[in-house]
Design a protein around this motif. Structure first.
Motif, PDB file in Angstrom:
ATOM      1  N   ASP A 168       1.164  -8.326   9.171  1.00 13.75           N
ATOM      2  CA  ASP A 168       1.920  -7.231   9.783  1.00 13.75           C
ATOM      3  C   ASP A 168       3.324  -7.754  10.080  1.00 13.75           C
ATOM      4  OD1 ASP A 168       0.765  -4.583  11.706  1.00 13.75           O
ATOM      5  OD2 ASP A 168       2.854  -5.244  11.800  1.00 13.75           O
ATOM      6  N   LEU A 169       4.313  -6.917   9.877  1.00 11.78           N
ATOM      7  CA  LEU A 169       5.688  -7.380  10.132  1.00 11.78           C
ATOM      8  C   LEU A 169       5.948  -7.610  11.619  1.00 11.78           C
ATOM      9  CD1 LEU A 169       8.267  -5.729   7.725  1.00 11.78           C
ATOM     10  CD2 LEU A 169       6.896  -7.767   7.452  1.00 11.78           C
ATOM     11  N   LEU A 182      18.679   1.987  -1.349  1.00 12.61           N
ATOM     12  CA  LEU A 182      17.894   2.945  -2.119  1.00 12.61           C
ATOM     13  C   LEU A 182      18.137   4.367  -1.630  1.00 12.61           C
ATOM     14  CD1 LEU A 182      14.558   0.900  -1.829  1.00 12.61           C
ATOM     15  CD2 LEU A 182      16.248   0.751  -3.681  1.00 12.61           C
ATOM     16  N   THR A 201       0.824  -1.225   0.000  1.00 11.21           N
ATOM     17  CA  THR A 201       0.000   0.000   0.000  1.00 11.21           C
ATOM     18  C   THR A 201       0.855   1.270   0.000  1.00 11.21           C
ATOM     19  OG1 THR A 201      -0.116  -0.133   2.399  1.00 11.21           O
ATOM     20  CG2 THR A 201      -1.969  -1.074   1.172  1.00 11.21           C
ATOM     21  N   GLY A 202       2.167   1.119   0.091  1.00  6.50           N
ATOM     22  CA  GLY A 202       3.049   2.281   0.118  1.00  6.50           C
ATOM     23  C   GLY A 202       3.396   2.778  -1.278  1.00  6.50           C
ATOM     24  N   GLN A 203       4.186   3.839  -1.320  1.00  8.73           N
ATOM     25  CA  GLN A 203       4.599   4.385  -2.623  1.00  8.73           C
ATOM     26  C   GLN A 203       5.235   3.305  -3.500  1.00  8.73           C
ATOM     27  OE1 GLN A 203       7.173   8.127  -3.870  1.00  8.73           O
ATOM     28  NE2 GLN A 203       8.558   6.521  -3.160  1.00  8.73           N
ATOM     29  N   ASP A 204       6.302   2.674  -2.993  1.00  2.48           N
ATOM     30  CA  ASP A 204       7.061   1.734  -3.824  1.00  2.48           C
ATOM     31  C   ASP A 204       6.252   0.471  -4.098  1.00  2.48           C
ATOM     32  OD1 ASP A 204       8.979   3.594  -3.397  1.00  2.48           O
ATOM     33  OD2 ASP A 204      10.478   2.212  -2.594  1.00  2.48           O
ATOM     34  N   SER A 249       8.616   4.304   7.767  1.00  3.05           N
ATOM     35  CA  SER A 249       9.671   4.789   6.876  1.00  3.05           C
ATOM     36  C   SER A 249      10.048   6.257   7.087  1.00  3.05           C
ATOM     37  CB  SER A 249       9.225   4.579   5.420  1.00  3.05           C
ATOM     38  OG  SER A 249       8.102   5.399   5.138  1.00  3.05           O
ATOM     39  N   LYS A 289      17.527   0.078   9.859  1.00  2.00           N
ATOM     40  CA  LYS A 289      17.790  -0.361   8.484  1.00  2.00           C
ATOM     41  C   LYS A 289      19.161  -1.044   8.383  1.00  2.00           C
ATOM     42  CE  LYS A 289      14.242   0.769   5.811  1.00  2.00           C
ATOM     43  NZ  LYS A 289      13.462  -0.240   5.078  1.00  2.00           N
ATOM     44  N   HIS A 308      13.692   8.408  -3.265  1.00  2.00           N
ATOM     45  CA  HIS A 308      12.959   8.372  -4.532  1.00  2.00           C
ATOM     46  C   HIS A 308      11.508   8.772  -4.271  1.00  2.00           C
ATOM     47  CE1 HIS A 308      13.298   4.413  -2.726  1.00  2.00           C
ATOM     48  NE2 HIS A 308      12.060   4.194  -3.119  1.00  2.00           N
ATOM     49  N   TYR A 329      15.583   5.058  12.752  1.00  2.00           N
ATOM     50  CA  TYR A 329      15.202   4.450  11.467  1.00  2.00           C
ATOM     51  C   TYR A 329      16.440   3.880  10.781  1.00  2.00           C
ATOM     52  CZ  TYR A 329      14.095   4.369   6.439  1.00  2.00           C
ATOM     53  OH  TYR A 329      13.957   3.997   5.122  1.00  2.00           O
ATOM     54  N   ARG A 335      -2.003  -3.984   6.287  1.00  2.00           N
ATOM     55  CA  ARG A 335      -2.306  -3.918   7.723  1.00  2.00           C
ATOM     56  C   ARG A 335      -3.768  -3.567   7.899  1.00  2.00           C
ATOM     57  NH1 ARG A 335       1.549   0.089  10.692  1.00  2.00           N
ATOM     58  NH2 ARG A 335       1.110   1.554   8.993  1.00  2.00           N
ATOM     59  N   ARG A 364       4.183   9.753  -3.365  1.00  2.00           N
ATOM     60  CA  ARG A 364       5.022   9.856  -2.182  1.00  2.00           C
ATOM     61  C   ARG A 364       4.181  10.319  -0.984  1.00  2.00           C
ATOM     62  NH1 ARG A 364       9.491   8.408   0.805  1.00  2.00           N
ATOM     63  NH2 ARG A 364      11.236   9.850   0.537  1.00  2.00           N
TER      64      ARG A 364
HETATM   65  P1  NAP Z   1       5.896   4.111   2.467  1.00  2.00           P
HETATM   66  O1  NAP Z   1       5.162   4.809   1.376  1.00  2.00           O
HETATM   67  O2  NAP Z   1       5.959   4.702   3.826  1.00  2.00           O
HETATM   68  O3  NAP Z   1       5.262   2.638   2.563  1.00  2.00           O
HETATM   69  C1  NAP Z   1       5.560   1.791   3.653  1.00  2.00           C
HETATM   70  C2  NAP Z   1       4.685   0.557   3.555  1.00  2.00           C
HETATM   71  O4  NAP Z   1       4.952  -0.273   4.688  1.00  2.00           O
HETATM   72  C3  NAP Z   1       3.170   0.845   3.585  1.00  2.00           C
HETATM   73  O5  NAP Z   1       2.523  -0.089   2.753  1.00  2.00           O
HETATM   74  C4  NAP Z   1       2.830   0.565   5.042  1.00  2.00           C
HETATM   75  O6  NAP Z   1       1.489   0.212   5.249  1.00  2.00           O
HETATM   76  C5  NAP Z   1       3.725  -0.627   5.303  1.00  2.00           C
HETATM   77  N1  NAP Z   1       3.921  -0.902   6.712  1.00  2.00           N
HETATM   78  C6  NAP Z   1       4.263  -0.036   7.694  1.00  2.00           C
HETATM   79  N2  NAP Z   1       4.352  -0.674   8.871  1.00  2.00           N
HETATM   80  C7  NAP Z   1       4.057  -1.973   8.627  1.00  2.00           C
HETATM   81  C8  NAP Z   1       3.942  -3.127   9.442  1.00  2.00           C
HETATM   82  N3  NAP Z   1       4.152  -3.078  10.749  1.00  2.00           N
HETATM   83  N4  NAP Z   1       3.630  -4.295   8.849  1.00  2.00           N
HETATM   84  C9  NAP Z   1       3.384  -4.379   7.527  1.00  2.00           C
HETATM   85  N5  NAP Z   1       3.442  -3.309   6.703  1.00  2.00           N
HETATM   86  C10 NAP Z   1       3.777  -2.124   7.263  1.00  2.00           C
HETATM   87  O7  NAP Z   1       7.409   3.832   2.031  1.00  2.00           O
HETATM   88  P2  NAP Z   1       8.058   3.826   0.554  1.00  2.00           P
HETATM   89  O8  NAP Z   1       8.498   5.200   0.241  1.00  2.00           O
HETATM   90  O9  NAP Z   1       7.168   3.103  -0.373  1.00  2.00           O
HETATM   91  O10 NAP Z   1       9.374   2.976   0.811  1.00  2.00           O
HETATM   92  C11 NAP Z   1       9.386   1.566   0.618  1.00  2.00           C
HETATM   93  C12 NAP Z   1      10.529   0.965   1.407  1.00  2.00           C
HETATM   94  O11 NAP Z   1      11.763   1.499   0.947  1.00  2.00           O
HETATM   95  C13 NAP Z   1      10.496   1.232   2.907  1.00  2.00           C
HETATM   96  O12 NAP Z   1      11.053   0.120   3.587  1.00  2.00           O
HETATM   97  C14 NAP Z   1      11.410   2.422   3.068  1.00  2.00           C
HETATM   98  O13 NAP Z   1      11.943   2.495   4.384  1.00  2.00           O
HETATM   99  C15 NAP Z   1      12.456   2.095   2.035  1.00  2.00           C
HETATM  100  N6  NAP Z   1      13.157   3.261   1.482  1.00  2.00           N
HETATM  101  C16 NAP Z   1      12.436   4.242   0.892  1.00  2.00           C
HETATM  102  C17 NAP Z   1      13.081   5.327   0.352  1.00  2.00           C
HETATM  103  C18 NAP Z   1      12.329   6.439  -0.338  1.00  2.00           C
HETATM  104  O14 NAP Z   1      12.946   7.445  -0.658  1.00  2.00           O
HETATM  105  N7  NAP Z   1      11.044   6.268  -0.618  1.00  2.00           N
HETATM  106  C19 NAP Z   1      14.489   5.389   0.404  1.00  2.00           C
HETATM  107  C20 NAP Z   1      15.192   4.349   1.008  1.00  2.00           C
HETATM  108  C21 NAP Z   1      14.513   3.280   1.526  1.00  2.00           C
HETATM  109  P3  NAP Z   1       0.330   1.339   5.506  1.00  2.00           P
HETATM  110  O15 NAP Z   1      -0.087   1.806   4.129  1.00  2.00           O
HETATM  111  O16 NAP Z   1      -0.707   0.574   6.217  1.00  2.00           O
HETATM  112  O17 NAP Z   1       0.966   2.433   6.319  1.00  2.00           O
END
Ligand code: NAP
Ligand code: GDP
Length: 344
Positions: A63-64, A184, A10-13, A89, A161, A187, A157, A33, A192
């Motif tokens: 859930d993780l 990563l 459900t997140g961005q990526d 995140s 990681k 991005h 955080y 979740r 976002r």
């Molecule tokens: P995001 O939009 O915050 O999405 C995070 C996802 O994780 C959402 O689907 C969220 O669910 C889910 N989540 C959170 N807590 C959880 C839990 N306890 N159990 C299961 N799912 C859970 O992040 P993103 O930008 O897509 O990033 C994807 C990954 O890449 C993350 O691990 C982030 O830390 C890493 N990352 C991102 C970037 C960046 O610039 N975007 C850079 C480096 C690394 P809900 O929708 O329910 O909240």
């Protein structure tokens, strides 16, 4: 047909990766979740009626923080590829919720790896695992950062990681799992989260342009980040799981800009002068900052032919255009008597 499981769908990526894998013909399963409100906006466009037996996109509650549930999902889905994109995140929030962040980001990755270790049954079954590692792990290490640069995490955080990174390496070395880290760099995209600085800025540009907002409160404008487009980065994730041998790679654009430069680009594109609207609120400063990130992704280019397609200017324009449209919709609702900000 190959099957993928995405934690964090459900997140961005997760949403961009689901788009990509469906286009490649995969069966895609996502972990969501349970929440009191719907969290599926980013994947609504690919949602299909689960009663249809040919459906290629399915969601499962999990859930993780719940290892048993993860094991059950693995047994049910029987994936070829698992992408761990789930995380608390947000760096600033991790200072407020350090234990929770560690539980999800570090131990959560460990739970998933443990579940996979048992699931593969000593090599009887094949699963490939991708871990979304972060440039935040480099912290104070000066740019350009590559696969051999030192980690010096500057937030709960980032420390979490780093733990997840090493769990992934350890499960590869100890159990022979095909498990890899994509390091990563930042991005972004129109999808976002709205509290990350780029989206916070482009959202404000849209609302200011349409007269729905008159101030934007930010923290440190001097921080420099290597900002790429999320759509390009999920392609790198997929490529990494197709390689013959598992290895860790930096995923980055190779260019860095300050928050101030992002402001200039985003407000400038909408013919606005950011200095008239931006105010500094120390609430958004971090107890420890990461000043300068610029990744060197030459190994990924050399070994996997990956290069980012969308550059900085195009990214900013894409985000501003999308947020101008969102602001127009907000204004239409407001004119019709609905105030979606809830301020009455
Ligand atoms: P995001 O939009 O915050 O999405 C995070 C996802 O994780 C959402 O689907 C969220 O669910 C889910 N989540 C959170 N807590 C959880 C839990 N306890 N159990 C299961 N799912 C859970 O992040 P993103 O930008 O897509 O990033 C994807 C990954 O890449 C993350 O691990 C982030 O830390 C890493 N990352 C991102 C970037 C960046 O610039 N975007 C850079 C480096 C690394 P809900 O929708 O329910 O909240
Ligand atoms: P991060 O690199 O994962 O922490 O991504 P963010 O988009 O949250 O932050 C990028 C940089 O922008 C960091 O150096 C922040 O300190 C800086 N920044 C400045 N003002 C803000 C703000 O209001 N919100 C956020 N999220 N970051 C800000």
């Amino acid at each position: 047909m190959r099957t993928a499981l995405i934690a964090g769908v459900t997140g961005q990526d997760g949403s961009y990766l689901a788009d990509l894998l469906l286009a490649k013909g995969y069966q895609v399963h996502g972990i969501i979740r349970r929440a009191s409100t719907l969290t599926t906006q980013r994947v609504d466009h690919i949602y299909e009626d689960p009663h249809n037996p040919d459906v290629r996109f399915r969601l499962h509650y999990g859930d993780l923080t719940d290892g048993t549930g993860l094991r059950r999902i693995l047994e049910m889905v029987r994936p070829d590829e698992v992408y761990n994109l789930a995380a608390q995140s947000h760096v600033r929030v991790s200072f407020d919720q350090p234990e929770y962040t560690a539980d999800v980001v570090a131990t959560g990755a460990l739970r998933l790896l443990e579940a996979i270790r048992d699931y593969v049954d000593g090599g009887e079954r094949q699963v490939r695992y991708f871990q979304a590692s972060s440039s935040e792990m480099y912290g104070t290490t000066p740019p350009p950062q590559n696969e051999t640069s030192r980690f010096h995490p500057r937030s709960p955080y980032a420390a979490s990681k780093v733990a997840a990174y090493w769990y992934t390496v350890n499960y590869r070395e100890a159990y022979g799992l095909y498990a890899v880290n994509g390091i990563l760099f930042n991005h972004e995209s129109p999808r976002r989260g709205e509290t990350f600085v780029t989206r916070k800025i482009t959202r404000a540009v849209g609302r200011i342009k349409l007269g729905l907002q008159d101030k934007l409160y930010l923290g440190n404008l001097d921080a420099r980040r290597d900002w790429g487009f999320a759509g390009d980065y999920v392609d790198a994730m997929w490529r990494m799981l197709q390689a013959e041998k598992p290895a860790d790679f930096v995923v980055a654009s190779g260019e860095s800009r300050s928050v101030r430069e992002f402001l200039e680009a985003a407000f400038g594109y909408a013919d606005l002068d950011w200095q008239k609207y931006v105010e500094i609120d120390p609430r958004y400063f971090r107890p420890a900052e990461v000043d300068d990130l610029r990744g060197d992704a030459s190994r990924l280019e050399r070994e996997m032919g990956w290069k980012p397609v969308v550059g900085f200017t195009e990214l900013v324009r894409m985000m501003v255009d999308s947020d101008l449209e969102l602001a127009r919709q907000e204004q239409t609702l407001k004119n019709a008597g609905h105030d979606i900000t809830g301020s009455g």
